[in-house]
Design a protein around this motif. Structure first.
Motif, PDB file in Angstrom:
ATOM      1  N   ALA A  28       0.829  -1.211   0.000  1.00 12.20           N
ATOM      2  CA  ALA A  28       0.000   0.000   0.000  1.00 12.20           C
ATOM      3  C   ALA A  28       0.865   1.264   0.000  1.00 12.20           C
ATOM      4  N   ARG A  29       1.937   1.268   0.775  1.00 13.44           N
ATOM      5  CA  ARG A  29       2.830   2.430   0.802  1.00 13.44           C
ATOM      6  C   ARG A  29       3.499   2.657  -0.547  1.00 13.44           C
ATOM      7  N   LEU A  30       3.973   1.572  -1.160  1.00 11.04           N
ATOM      8  CA  LEU A  30       4.633   1.695  -2.456  1.00 11.04           C
ATOM      9  C   LEU A  30       3.653   2.139  -3.531  1.00 11.04           C
ATOM     10  N   THR A  31       2.450   1.585  -3.523  1.00 12.97           N
ATOM     11  CA  THR A  31       1.442   1.974  -4.504  1.00 12.97           C
ATOM     12  C   THR A  31       1.100   3.448  -4.348  1.00 12.97           C
ATOM     13  N   ARG A  32       0.916   3.891  -3.125  1.00 14.48           N
ATOM     14  CA  ARG A  32       0.590   5.305  -2.891  1.00 14.48           C
ATOM     15  C   ARG A  32       1.698   6.220  -3.361  1.00 14.48           C
ATOM     16  N   SER A  33       2.927   5.915  -3.017  1.00 15.20           N
ATOM     17  CA  SER A  33       4.037   6.791  -3.408  1.00 15.20           C
ATOM     18  C   SER A  33       4.222   6.817  -4.920  1.00 15.20           C
ATOM     19  N   GLN A  34       4.074   5.671  -5.576  1.00 12.56           N
ATOM     20  CA  GLN A  34       4.205   5.635  -7.033  1.00 12.56           C
ATOM     21  C   GLN A  34       3.060   6.384  -7.705  1.00 12.56           C
ATOM     22  N   LEU A  35       1.855   6.242  -7.172  1.00  8.96           N
ATOM     23  CA  LEU A  35       0.705   6.934  -7.754  1.00  8.96           C
ATOM     24  C   LEU A  35       0.837   8.439  -7.579  1.00  8.96           C
ATOM     25  N   LEU A  36       1.317   8.893  -6.436  1.00  8.09           N
ATOM     26  CA  LEU A  36       1.523  10.331  -6.238  1.00  8.09           C
ATOM     27  C   LEU A  36       2.590  10.876  -7.181  1.00  8.09           C
ATOM     28  N   GLU A  37       3.600  10.067  -7.458  1.00  9.00           N
ATOM     29  CA  GLU A  37       4.647  10.491  -8.380  1.00  9.00           C
ATOM     30  C   GLU A  37       4.121  10.587  -9.808  1.00  9.00           C
ATOM     31  N   VAL A  38       3.303   9.627 -10.225  1.00 10.24           N
ATOM     32  CA  VAL A  38       2.782   9.612 -11.590  1.00 10.24           C
ATOM     33  C   VAL A  38       1.734  10.702 -11.787  1.00 10.24           C
TER      34      VAL A  38
END
Length: 145
Positions: A28-38
């Motif tokens: 969940a943390r990785l998905t959130r950080s990647q989505l915020l970056e994209v």
């Protein structure tokens, strides 16, 4: 499993929940950080400027591009879960390949140990193959020769 499927599924709930809670927070943390970056990229801003709904922008444009590192992480974590299954089966006293492997090692049953390690390696390679196929499905620009 076929003798009493309901009881067997009840026995699997707690080990499955333990494994799921163990892996869900980092994913969940990785998905959130990647989505915020994209979401900060220009093409997402362009999709919003075209008047697309926010849900469509996130699901259609941002989520697919942000899932490549997440899929990589899940594939890597799948190998870790294979290694930890021995401990989980012993803790929850679930009969399975992990506890069978532990008893085969303690009894020095080498053919059984070799077979179990072979099956675990096959499962790990299958996980890696699925991850590679998901790369192509998530990002059509990726092509394998």
């Amino acid at each position: 499993f076929t003798a009493d499927p309901v009881e067997n599924l009840k026995q699997l709930i707690w080990p499955a929940l333990a494994q799921a809670f163990y892996i869900s927070a980092p994913i969940a943390r990785l998905t959130r950080s990647q989505l915020l970056e994209v979401i900060r990229q220009d093409y997402v801003r362009t999709a919003r400027a075209k008047g697309l709904a926010e849900r469509g922008v996130v699901y259609r444009h941002a989520l697919g591009n942000s899932l490549l590192p997440v899929v990589t992480f899940i594939g890597w974590w799948g190998g870790r879960l294979l290694g930890g299954i021995v401990i989980v089966e012993i803790i929850f006293s679930v009969p399975g390949m992990g506890s069978a492997l532990a008893s085969a090692v303690s009894q020095r049953d080498y053919p059984t140990v070799q077979a179990m390690v072979f099956v675990a390696a096959f499962v790990f390679l299958t996980i890696n193959l699925v991850v590679d196929l998901l790369y192509v499905w998530l990002d059509p620009r990726i092509r394998y020769a």
